[in-house]
Design an enzyme around this catalytic site. Structure first.
Site, PDB file in Angstrom:
ATOM      1  N   HIS A  44      89.016  40.815 -52.463  1.00 52.21           N
ATOM      2  CA  HIS A  44      90.160  41.724 -52.546  1.00 52.21           C
ATOM      3  C   HIS A  44      90.082  42.806 -51.491  1.00 52.21           C
ATOM      4  CE1 HIS A  44      87.015  43.817 -54.751  1.00 52.21           C
ATOM      5  NE2 HIS A  44      87.696  44.949 -54.620  1.00 52.21           N
TER       6      HIS A  44
ATOM      7  N   ASP B 265      90.945  46.835 -51.752  1.00 53.16           N
ATOM      8  CA  ASP B 265      91.071  47.699 -52.933  1.00 53.16           C
ATOM      9  C   ASP B 265      92.511  48.071 -53.268  1.00 53.16           C
ATOM     10  OD1 ASP B 265      88.401  47.871 -53.764  1.00 53.16           O
ATOM     11  OD2 ASP B 265      87.956  49.311 -52.184  1.00 53.16           O
TER      12      ASP B 265
ATOM     13  N   HIS C 182      86.638  42.476 -49.473  1.00 54.24           N
ATOM     14  CA  HIS C 182      85.259  42.430 -49.958  1.00 54.24           C
ATOM     15  C   HIS C 182      85.191  41.776 -51.321  1.00 54.24           C
ATOM     16  CE1 HIS C 182      86.964  46.182 -51.457  1.00 54.24           C
ATOM     17  NE2 HIS C 182      86.075  46.152 -52.443  1.00 54.24           N
TER      18      HIS C 182
ATOM     19  N   ARG D 278      82.014  55.661 -56.277  1.00 54.35           N
ATOM     20  CA  ARG D 278      82.994  55.166 -55.305  1.00 54.35           C
ATOM     21  C   ARG D 278      84.133  56.169 -55.187  1.00 54.35           C
ATOM     22  NH1 ARG D 278      86.861  49.707 -55.772  1.00 54.35           N
ATOM     23  NH2 ARG D 278      88.629  51.094 -56.012  1.00 54.35           N
TER      24      ARG D 278
HETATM   25  C1  SIN Z   1      84.423  47.290 -55.371  1.00 54.73           C
HETATM   26  O1  SIN Z   1      84.742  48.428 -55.058  1.00 54.73           O
HETATM   27  O2  SIN Z   1      85.200  46.354 -55.290  1.00 54.73           O
HETATM   28  C2  SIN Z   1      82.996  47.056 -55.819  1.00 54.73           C
HETATM   29  C3  SIN Z   1      82.114  46.803 -54.648  1.00 54.73           C
HETATM   30  C4  SIN Z   1      80.670  46.692 -55.041  1.00 54.73           C
HETATM   31  O3  SIN Z   1      80.336  46.975 -56.203  1.00 54.73           O
HETATM   32  O4  SIN Z   1      79.856  46.341 -54.193  1.00 54.73           O
END
Ligand code: SIN
Length: 293
Positions: free
Chosen positions: A119, A121, A269, A284
């Protein structure tokens, strides 16, 4: 494995030859990403460091800040704000006392872990986040890597006739299927809540680099607005498979307190949840971007 364009020409990634004075920038892999050293993010960023990081970010799409201490939440938020107004997640609760921070946390009792499918974000938002800064504080003994994929390369390696056809079409990005009930174990009741959806161009032009990226992802993109349902399903499936090709990817193995900063406008990612029942936890912060064009 080298990347070839649609007529078979080998594609070399060009990186800016700039001499950085305040940070050390090392390519992470030949195709994508860079490691950043020589900087203690827990102390915040000054204007010169910010300028060099911003430059390296646009040049490499994903930065991995190595050899870090835990970044205090208010400093993490302040660093993110240097890149723009912050984005608030439409479904996940904020960290106690820090509504801007989304705690990434999976453990033995978790039913889900974040980001398990490819995805960009929150691409379901009308104005999705331009970038995400994630610092991981607790890591499993092994596993919990994050994969990243280059969406510029995905667009640039499609054949010209296909690019001509896709340019001007819009992906349907939805989130009801992902977010409904997802954070109930964190106390988020969502009865009556409407989760976001948006139409975004399949060929997204990066507002800072001017380059085009293929802007579809397996988690949020559910169709192509202008096509008949069977055409939409077939072409979207082909584009998702193309965007996830292994030659566009890197796989990042975290060390404690590494911080990753990725550009959601030109990279996807996927976080691997291969470490259950072990714990993985971090902070995050996402930065609001522009409406995709
Ligand atoms: C995410 O923000 O999609 C999670 C990424 C991660 O936990 O490495």
């Amino acid at each position: 494995m080298c990347i070839r364009d649609s007529v078979g020409t080998k594609r070399v990634r060009e990186r800016d030859k700039r001499n950085y004075r305040h940070i050390e920038v090392r390519p992470y892999a030949p195709n994508l990403g860079a490691e950043i050293r020589g900087l203690d993010l827990a102390e915040g960023l000054n204007a010169e460091q910010f300028e060099e990081i911003h430059h390296a970010y646009l040049d490499n799409q994903i930065l991995f800040f190595k050899e870090q201490a835990p970044i205090p939440p208010d400093i993490h938020v302040a660093i993110a704000k240097m890149f723009g107004e912050l984005h608030f997640h439409p479904a996940a609760p904020g960290k106690d006392g820090y509504p801007e921070i989304f705690e990434i946390h999976a453990h033995a009792k978790s039913k889900i872990a974040n980001g398990e499918f490819w995805h960009s974000d929150v691409s379901c938002d009308e104005i999705p986040p331009l970038g995400t800064m994630l610092q991981i504080h607790i890591l499993p003994e092994s596993g919990g890597d994050t994969m990243f994929a280059d969406s510029y390369a995905a667009w640039e390696t499609l054949s010209e006739p296909l690019r001509d056809m896709l340019d001007g079409l819009h992906g349907i990005h939805e989130s009801e299927h992902i977010y409904r009930g997802r954070y109930s174990d964190r106390g988020m009741e969502d009865e009556g809540k409407v989760y976001p959806s948006a139409l975004h161009p399949l060929a997204r032009t990066h507002p800072e680099t001017g380059r085009k990226a293929l802007y579809v992802n397996r988690a949020f993109t559910t169709g192509i607005a202008e096509l008949e349902p069977d055409e939409s399903a077939a072409i979207l499936a082909m584009l998702l498979e193309h965007a996830e090709k292994v030659e566009f990817q890197i796989r990042f193995r975290w060390e404690k307190n590494d911080m990753a900063f990725w550009d959601n406008r030109c990279a996807m990612h996927r976080a691997l949840w291969d470490y259950w029942p072990a714990e993985r936890k971090g902070n995050r912060v996402t930065i609001k971007g522009d409406r995709p064009v």
